[in-house]
Design a protein around this motif. Structure first.
Motif, PDB file in Angstrom:
ATOM      1  N   CYS A   1       0.030   8.220   4.783  1.00 33.78           N
ATOM      2  CA  CYS A   1      -0.463   7.841   3.462  1.00 33.78           C
ATOM      3  C   CYS A   1      -0.962   9.094   2.757  1.00 33.78           C
ATOM      4  CB  CYS A   1      -1.587   6.811   3.599  1.00 33.78           C
ATOM      5  SG  CYS A   1      -2.268   6.271   2.022  1.00 33.78           S
ATOM      6  N   SER A   2      -0.384   9.407   1.614  1.00 32.35           N
ATOM      7  CA  SER A   2      -0.818  10.570   0.842  1.00 32.35           C
ATOM      8  C   SER A   2      -2.239  10.358   0.331  1.00 32.35           C
ATOM      9  CB  SER A   2       0.131  10.772  -0.346  1.00 32.35           C
ATOM     10  OG  SER A   2      -0.371  11.785  -1.207  1.00 32.35           O
TER      11      SER A   2
ATOM     12  N   PHE B   1      -4.058  -3.088  -8.001  1.00 35.74           N
ATOM     13  CA  PHE B   1      -5.473  -2.920  -7.701  1.00 35.74           C
ATOM     14  C   PHE B   1      -5.694  -1.441  -7.404  1.00 35.74           C
ATOM     15  CE2 PHE B   1      -3.629  -6.817  -6.201  1.00 35.74           C
ATOM     16  CZ  PHE B   1      -4.436  -7.802  -6.743  1.00 35.74           C
ATOM     17  N   VAL B   2      -6.681  -0.832  -8.045  1.00 34.02           N
ATOM     18  CA  VAL B   2      -7.044   0.552  -7.776  1.00 34.02           C
ATOM     19  C   VAL B   2      -8.535   0.607  -7.465  1.00 34.02           C
ATOM     20  CG1 VAL B   2      -5.189   1.564  -9.176  1.00 34.02           C
ATOM     21  CG2 VAL B   2      -7.404   1.081 -10.236  1.00 34.02           C
ATOM     22  N   THR B   3      -8.933   1.637  -6.719  1.00 34.57           N
ATOM     23  CA  THR B   3     -10.322   1.707  -6.275  1.00 34.57           C
ATOM     24  C   THR B   3     -11.230   2.510  -7.204  1.00 34.57           C
ATOM     25  OG1 THR B   3      -9.778   3.594  -4.883  1.00 34.57           O
ATOM     26  CG2 THR B   3      -9.744   1.406  -3.834  1.00 34.57           C
TER      27      THR B   3
ATOM     28  N   LEU C   1       0.836  -1.183   0.000  1.00 41.43           N
ATOM     29  CA  LEU C   1       0.000   0.000   0.000  1.00 41.43           C
ATOM     30  C   LEU C   1       0.879   1.244   0.000  1.00 41.43           C
ATOM     31  CD1 LEU C   1      -2.410  -1.419   2.664  1.00 41.43           C
ATOM     32  CD2 LEU C   1      -3.015  -0.955   0.276  1.00 41.43           C
ATOM     33  N   GLY C   2       0.267   2.402  -0.164  1.00 40.63           N
ATOM     34  CA  GLY C   2       1.007   3.657  -0.201  1.00 40.63           C
ATOM     35  C   GLY C   2       1.381   4.174   1.165  1.00 40.63           C
TER      36      GLY C   2
ATOM     37  N   THR D   1      -8.610  -2.053   3.157  1.00 38.24           N
ATOM     38  CA  THR D   1      -8.887  -2.086   4.595  1.00 38.24           C
ATOM     39  C   THR D   1      -9.122  -0.707   5.209  1.00 38.24           C
ATOM     40  OG1 THR D   1      -6.512  -2.111   5.016  1.00 38.24           O
ATOM     41  CG2 THR D   1      -7.654  -4.240   4.981  1.00 38.24           C
ATOM     42  N   ARG D   2      -8.508   0.318   4.625  1.00 38.59           N
ATOM     43  CA  ARG D   2      -8.744   1.693   5.082  1.00 38.59           C
ATOM     44  C   ARG D   2      -9.180   2.525   3.887  1.00 38.59           C
ATOM     45  NH1 ARG D   2      -3.348   2.685   8.506  1.00 38.59           N
ATOM     46  NH2 ARG D   2      -3.442   4.639   7.364  1.00 38.59           N
ATOM     47  N   GLU D   3     -10.121   3.402   4.109  1.00 39.69           N
ATOM     48  CA  GLU D   3     -10.726   4.180   3.023  1.00 39.69           C
ATOM     49  C   GLU D   3      -9.714   5.017   2.246  1.00 39.69           C
ATOM     50  OE1 GLU D   3     -14.318   7.395   2.429  1.00 39.69           O
ATOM     51  OE2 GLU D   3     -14.326   6.106   4.190  1.00 39.69           O
TER      52      GLU D   3
END
Length: 131
Positions: free
Chosen positions: A44-45, A79-81, A36-37, A115-117
């Protein structure tokens, strides 16, 4: 030795990747969890491009610890949202692989979330070592 597999009997790759990869004798297989970023300090940006850059920086660190590098990657899965994040992810991926002669196989999926928005992108890599 790694060889790109891009048969002329099927449509060419949709982007800067290989349809398949054939590799010679391998000592080890290196498989990352989805990265993750998240920066080392846990931040996280909000920017998807910066998140993708951090994902790849995390993968660089894992590859380094395994004794290999970007040229040893045989597969990327991302994977992107949101479909709107596709272009930013692809631009960062292509920049990250700019010096790699044989591009890995690659898959990109649009998912409903993580897992986190605030997470917008996740990337996993498979690499090989020949030590």
């Amino acid at each position: 030795m790694t060889t790109a597999l891009n048969p002329t009997t099927i449509a060419p790759p949709f982007g800067d990747y290989s349809h398949g990869i054939k590799t010679g004798p391998v000592s080890c297989l290196v498989v990352t969890s989805g990265q993750l970023g998240l920066a080392p300090d846990g931040s996280c940006s909000a920017d998807v491009r910066k998140q993708a850059e951090q994902c790849f920086a995390n993968i660089d660190a894992i590859l380094h610890e395994a004794g290999c590098g970007r040229a040893d990657i045989i597969r990327l899965s991302a994977f992107v949202t949101d479909r709107a994040f596709f272009a930013d992810y692809m631009a960062v991926r292509d920049e990250w692989l700019a010096d790699v002669a044989i591009r890995p196989a690659s898959t990109l999926l649009i998912v409903s979330g993580f897992t986190r928005e605030e997470f917008k992108v996740e990337i996993e890599a498979t690499a090989i070592t020949r030590d």
